[in-house]
Design an enzyme around this catalytic site. Structure first.
Site, PDB file in Angstrom:
ATOM      1  N   ARG A   1       0.853  -1.182   0.000  1.00 27.45           N
ATOM      2  CA  ARG A   1       0.000   0.000   0.000  1.00 27.45           C
ATOM      3  C   ARG A   1       0.894   1.238   0.000  1.00 27.45           C
ATOM      4  O   ARG A   1       2.058   1.176   0.417  1.00 27.45           O
ATOM      5  CB  ARG A   1      -0.899   0.024   1.238  1.00 27.45           C
TER       6      ARG A   1
ATOM      7  N   LYS B   1      -2.460  -2.298   8.053  1.00 28.84           N
ATOM      8  CA  LYS B   1      -3.572  -1.714   8.804  1.00 28.84           C
ATOM      9  C   LYS B   1      -3.624  -2.306  10.203  1.00 28.84           C
ATOM     10  O   LYS B   1      -3.344  -3.478  10.406  1.00 28.84           O
ATOM     11  CB  LYS B   1      -4.890  -1.974   8.068  1.00 28.84           C
TER      12      LYS B   1
ATOM     13  N   ARG C   1      -0.459  -2.632  -6.501  1.00 30.28           N
ATOM     14  CA  ARG C   1      -0.829  -3.679  -5.530  1.00 30.28           C
ATOM     15  C   ARG C   1      -1.807  -4.665  -6.158  1.00 30.28           C
ATOM     16  O   ARG C   1      -1.643  -5.884  -6.022  1.00 30.28           O
ATOM     17  CB  ARG C   1      -1.440  -3.022  -4.295  1.00 30.28           C
TER      18      ARG C   1
ATOM     19  N   HIS D   1      -4.170  -9.112   4.311  1.00 26.61           N
ATOM     20  CA  HIS D   1      -5.625  -9.075   4.449  1.00 26.61           C
ATOM     21  C   HIS D   1      -6.046  -9.859   5.687  1.00 26.61           C
ATOM     22  O   HIS D   1      -5.622 -11.004   5.875  1.00 26.61           O
ATOM     23  CB  HIS D   1      -6.304  -9.693   3.222  1.00 26.61           C
TER      24      HIS D   1
END
Length: 320
Positions: free
Chosen positions: A168, A192, A266, A289
């Site tokens: 990212r 994240k 990505r 993820h």
């Protein structure tokens, strides 16, 4: 106005929750207890302020709404209103997730006695597949930074690494020199929720990084103490805006500016790995993820790509 009406209205107003305070309390919880990134916090803040405006227009309170009111809010976003275009499926999913998280927090804090998002679903719309580059287009993009100037060496290393590792934009700019082990061919990315993961680095990216670290970065950094791997002309850490400008500049010279953004690299990384036989679970780990359902979108992309290859290559695919 009837006797007692002003007093009743004043009491009702006082009883209504301050939406801004509810939002700030929720964001503090996300930041300090769940460790979410600044970008996620800002997105959630925007979503909840948008909800507050919707509720204000209808004289509603965030602590008193039910499923129907929240569904109406999402439907308005899906259709577009006040001159705004319809929200994309991805945006609607994010806003739905934000609402669920917000109301679960309120339930935990005992501000409400039931969760109005328990049956909430984002309005169903046709999902658009992310754009990806063909291998030839990737080669064209990566060939754009030419020469041995510090900026050219940085741009080449940055583009190679983003494609090689599926990073990212925020992950790329937040990389530190110590996060990269070129001898082992690995990097540590912070995704994240401050989650870390190890991602392999291909040979082309390793070579580009070695040149950047040996000949480019020292020139820009000089005597400064700077931990960031990628820096700007003044030797400070590269920003998201700076990264975006670098990618767009080289995409434009490659004739790809209408087809891509930094995140396209990505998507392309993931699609090319799957097309090459990469296991879906391994890809999930490399992309960082939390849910494999998010990764499965790339199986659809690979299927679309296979169809394109078939119709381009098979001698009878387009026969009348």
């Amino acid at each position: 106005m009837r006797r007692g009406e002003p007093r009743r209205m004043a009491l009702e107003t006082a009883a209504r929750a301050d939406h801004g305070e509810l939002v700030l309390d929720f964001l503090a919880y996300l930041e300090f207890e769940r460790g979410l990134s600044r970008n996620t916090l800002e997105a959630y803040r925007t979503d909840l302020l948008q909800l507050g405006q919707f509720l204000d227009r209808r004289g509603l309170d965030a602590l008193q709404v039910g499923h129907d009111e929240l569904a109406a809010f999402l439907a308005e976003l899906a259709d577009g209103a006040d001159g705004r275009p319809p929200a994309s499926p991805a945006t609607l999913q994010r806003k739905t997730a934000c609402l669920r998280s917000f109301y679960r927090h309120l339930r935990r804090e005992e501000r409400i006695d039931h969760d109005p998002t328990a049956r909430l679903r984002a309005p169903r719309k046709t999902q658009r597949l992310p754009k990806v580059l063909a291998r030839g287009e990737v080669d064209r993009l990566l060939a754009q930074p030419t020469g041995d100037t510090p900026s050219a060496l940085r741009d080449r290393a940055l583009l190679e690494l983003m494609y090689a590792c599926g990073l990212r934009a925020t992950e790329a700019i937040e990389l530190e020199v110590g996060d990269v082990d070129l001898d082992a061919g690995l990097l540590r990315a912070r995704g994240k929720g401050a989650k870390e993961r190890l991602v392999p680095i291909g040979r082309s990216a390793v070579h580009a990084l070695r040149l950047w670290l040996a000949r480019g970065r020292p020139v820009l950094v000089g005597e400064r103490l700077e931990a960031r791997l990628f820096v700007n002309r003044r030797g400070g850490g590269l920003t998201r805006q700076g990264l975006y400008k670098i990618v767009q500049r080289h995409a434009k010279t490659a004739g790809l500016d209408k087809k891509m953004s930094p995140h396209t690299l990505r998507h392309t990384f993931a699609t090319h790995l799957l097309a090459g036989g990469c296991d879906l679970r391994a890809l999930q780990e490399m992309l960082g993820h939390a849910d494999i359902a998010t990764t499965q979108i790339y199986t659809h992309l690979s299927a679309e790509r296979l169809k394109d290859v078939y119709f381009d290559a098979h001698p009878r695919a387009n026969a009348d």
